[in-house]
Motif scaffolding. Structure first.
Motif, mmCIF file in Angstrom:
data_model
loop_
_atom_site.group_PDB
_atom_site.id
_atom_site.type_symbol
_atom_site.label_atom_id
_atom_site.label_comp_id
_atom_site.label_asym_id
_atom_site.label_seq_id
_atom_site.Cartn_x
_atom_site.Cartn_y
_atom_site.Cartn_z
ATOM 1 N N ARG A 1 31.945 49.945 25.237
ATOM 2 C CA ARG A 1 33.174 49.904 26.046
ATOM 3 C C ARG A 1 33.768 48.504 26.168
ATOM 4 O O ARG A 1 34.991 48.349 26.223
ATOM 5 C CB ARG A 1 32.887 50.442 27.449
ATOM 6 C CG ARG A 1 32.740 51.950 27.508
ATOM 7 C CD ARG A 1 32.581 52.407 28.938
ATOM 8 N NE ARG A 1 31.343 51.887 29.526
ATOM 9 C CZ ARG A 1 31.027 51.997 30.809
ATOM 10 N NH1 ARG A 1 31.871 52.577 31.646
ATOM 11 N NH2 ARG A 1 29.881 51.520 31.264
ATOM 12 N N HIS A 2 32.910 47.476 26.236
ATOM 13 C CA HIS A 2 33.403 46.149 26.629
ATOM 14 C C HIS A 2 33.268 45.063 25.562
ATOM 15 O O HIS A 2 33.982 44.067 25.634
ATOM 16 C CB HIS A 2 32.664 45.671 27.888
ATOM 17 C CG HIS A 2 32.734 46.639 29.031
ATOM 18 N ND1 HIS A 2 33.914 46.997 29.633
ATOM 19 C CD2 HIS A 2 31.760 47.320 29.688
ATOM 20 C CE1 HIS A 2 33.668 47.854 30.617
ATOM 21 N NE2 HIS A 2 32.374 48.067 30.670
ATOM 22 N N SER A 3 32.331 45.191 24.636
ATOM 23 C CA SER A 3 32.004 44.038 23.795
ATOM 24 C C SER A 3 32.938 43.859 22.607
ATOM 25 O O SER A 3 33.101 42.742 22.110
ATOM 26 C CB SER A 3 30.560 44.165 23.281
ATOM 27 O OG SER A 3 30.470 45.163 22.283
ATOM 28 N N THR B 1 29.783 47.418 35.369
ATOM 29 C CA THR B 1 28.973 47.482 34.146
ATOM 30 C C THR B 1 27.708 48.306 34.314
ATOM 31 O O THR B 1 27.087 48.694 33.337
ATOM 32 C CB THR B 1 28.572 46.063 33.689
ATOM 33 O OG1 THR B 1 27.796 45.451 34.726
ATOM 34 C CG2 THR B 1 29.803 45.223 33.403
ATOM 35 N N ASN C 1 27.748 49.909 27.611
ATOM 36 C CA ASN C 1 28.522 48.699 27.903
ATOM 37 C C ASN C 1 28.999 48.020 26.629
ATOM 38 O O ASN C 1 30.133 47.528 26.563
ATOM 39 C CB ASN C 1 27.677 47.723 28.716
ATOM 40 C CG ASN C 1 27.490 48.169 30.149
ATOM 41 O OD1 ASN C 1 28.271 48.960 30.675
ATOM 42 N ND2 ASN C 1 26.438 47.680 30.791
ATOM 43 N N ALA D 1 29.399 39.179 29.365
ATOM 44 C CA ALA D 1 28.975 40.280 30.229
ATOM 45 C C ALA D 1 28.468 39.732 31.556
ATOM 46 O O ALA D 1 27.823 38.687 31.606
ATOM 47 C CB ALA D 1 27.879 41.099 29.540
#
Length: 389
Positions: free
Chosen positions: A317-319, A353, A314, A347
């Motif tokens: 990919r997202h932070s 997620t 996660n 998040a």
């Protein structure tokens, strides 16, 4: 003497807060009486649930205050007051055992909070005089200053005794918690079986079907067109290798072999090395060896591994972060996992997620998961897993 003075000062501050709480209890006692009278007269029935809500808030403050002083949290157990009709809420407020516990504490605090504070005020001048001579001249430990600390501890023990839910209530709450955990474990198990079935059907099974077809075609071509048969056998070998790779992927999803070979610490280091982020791993109480006596049960290791894997995935990919930190700590029979990144934060357990799956997997082992991810970061995922070492 200095340490005794500091401890007595902290205790006096605690007792002073208790005295102020006693004054608030006098106001609350009046509100409770007004709510009871209003309910008896029917016209003021709506006062009771709100009065009980205020009483719960006051008792909650005392739980936190006494829990902080004693170093042991005081749990609460109440019936909800937000559902149903007015009379359902009145009935819940009037029949909840937690309400009577709070009223019992309210009555005791009305007297004890002020009395203990007044006693401490009397002790202070005596303690300064007696202990000043006793410690300064005779060089002995303080005698009266520790008694002020004991007064604070007495008030904390009294509150805990009066506010702590009964054993049967705690057992009922635990049963409800375990029932929810079991339901989550069943759901997680079903999801895992469906994932394995899907991976086998779409991966290994498809490759094996293609492999069987190519071997059949090669058998038919054998003796008629050797070159075509050889090409078909080469394709069959490729299909066999792809099928093996698919099966290894399924096996890694069930229990990664690296866990068996290198233990949790080594497996997490391997995850960190393969991550798109620069990951720092800190380990305390665990080693890489597979048979060293510090290994957690296989189910605990697998859950911890997937917590770290999902958190790092996660974060990558997202932070938007470039670095992450992983901490594994074994202490007091518990395994604690902490994954932190300095990304954009925000998040949530939605949007694909995988965090709900992490929570279910950990809850199935009677563990807990905490997520902190304010906007702007950092994001911190903490999981605690019980283990038997």
């Amino acid at each position: 003497m200095r340490q005794a003075l500091r401890n007595a000062g902290r205790a006096s501050l605690y007792l002073l807060t208790g005295a102020g709480l006693s004054v608030a209890c006098y106001v609350m006692a009046g509100l409770v009486l007004a709510g009871a009278v209003g309910t008896a007269l029917v016209l003021g029935a709506g006062m009771l649930p709100e009065t009980v809500r205020a009483l719960r808030a006051l008792a909650g403050f005392e739980r936190r205050r006494s829990g902080t002083w004693a170093g042991a949290a005081i749990p609460e157990n109440y019936l909800p007051l937000d559902h149903g009709t007015l009379w359902a809420r009145v009935r819940a407020a009037g029949t909840d055992p937690g309400t009577y516990r709070d009223l019992r504490w309210l009555g005791a605090q009305l007297v004890c909070g002020l009395v203990l504070w007044y006693v401490s005020l009397v002790l202070w001048p005596l303690a300064l005089l007696t202990d000043g001579i006793w410690c300064g001249v005779a060089g002995r430990p303080a005698l009266l200053l520790p008694q002020i600390v004991r007064l604070a501890s007495l008030e904390a023990r009294l509150s805990r005794t009066l506010l702590l839910p009964s054993r049967s209530e705690r057992l009922a709450e635990r049963v409800a918690e375990l029932s929810a955990t079991r339901a989550g474990a069943v759901a997680a198990h079903g999801a895992e079986l469906r994932r394995i079935e899907r991976d086998l059907h779409d991966g290994a099974q498809a490759h094996l079907v293609a492999l069987s077809m190519r071997i059949g075609l090669a058998r038919r071509a054998y003796g008629q067109d050797g070159e075509a048969a050889r090409k078909l056998l080469d394709d069959a070998q490729d299909q066999a290798e792809e099928a093996l790779a698919g099966l290894r992927h399924v096996v890694r999803g069930i229990h990664p072999p690296v866990l068996t070979d290198r233990g949790l610490a080594g497996a997490v280091r391997a995850l960190a090395a393969g991550s798109a982020l620069e990951v720092t791993v800190t380990v305390a109480g665990l080693t890489d060896g597979p048979e060293d006596g510090t290994r957690a049960p296989a189910a605990v290791e697998a859950a911890a591994y997937f917590v770290v894997a999902e958190a790092l995935s996660n974060a990558a990919r997202h932070s938007g972060a470039e670095r992450a930190w992983v901490e594994l700590t074994r202490s007091a029979g518990l395994l604690r996992i902490r994954v932190r990144d300095e990304g954009r934060g925000g998040a949530a357990e939605s949007g694909g997620t995988g965090l709900p799956g992490v929570r279910r997997r950990v809850a199935a082992l009677d563990g807990s998961v905490e997520l902190s991810s304010p906007a702007g970061g950092p994001t911190v995922l903490e999981a605690t897993l019980p283990g038997v070492w």
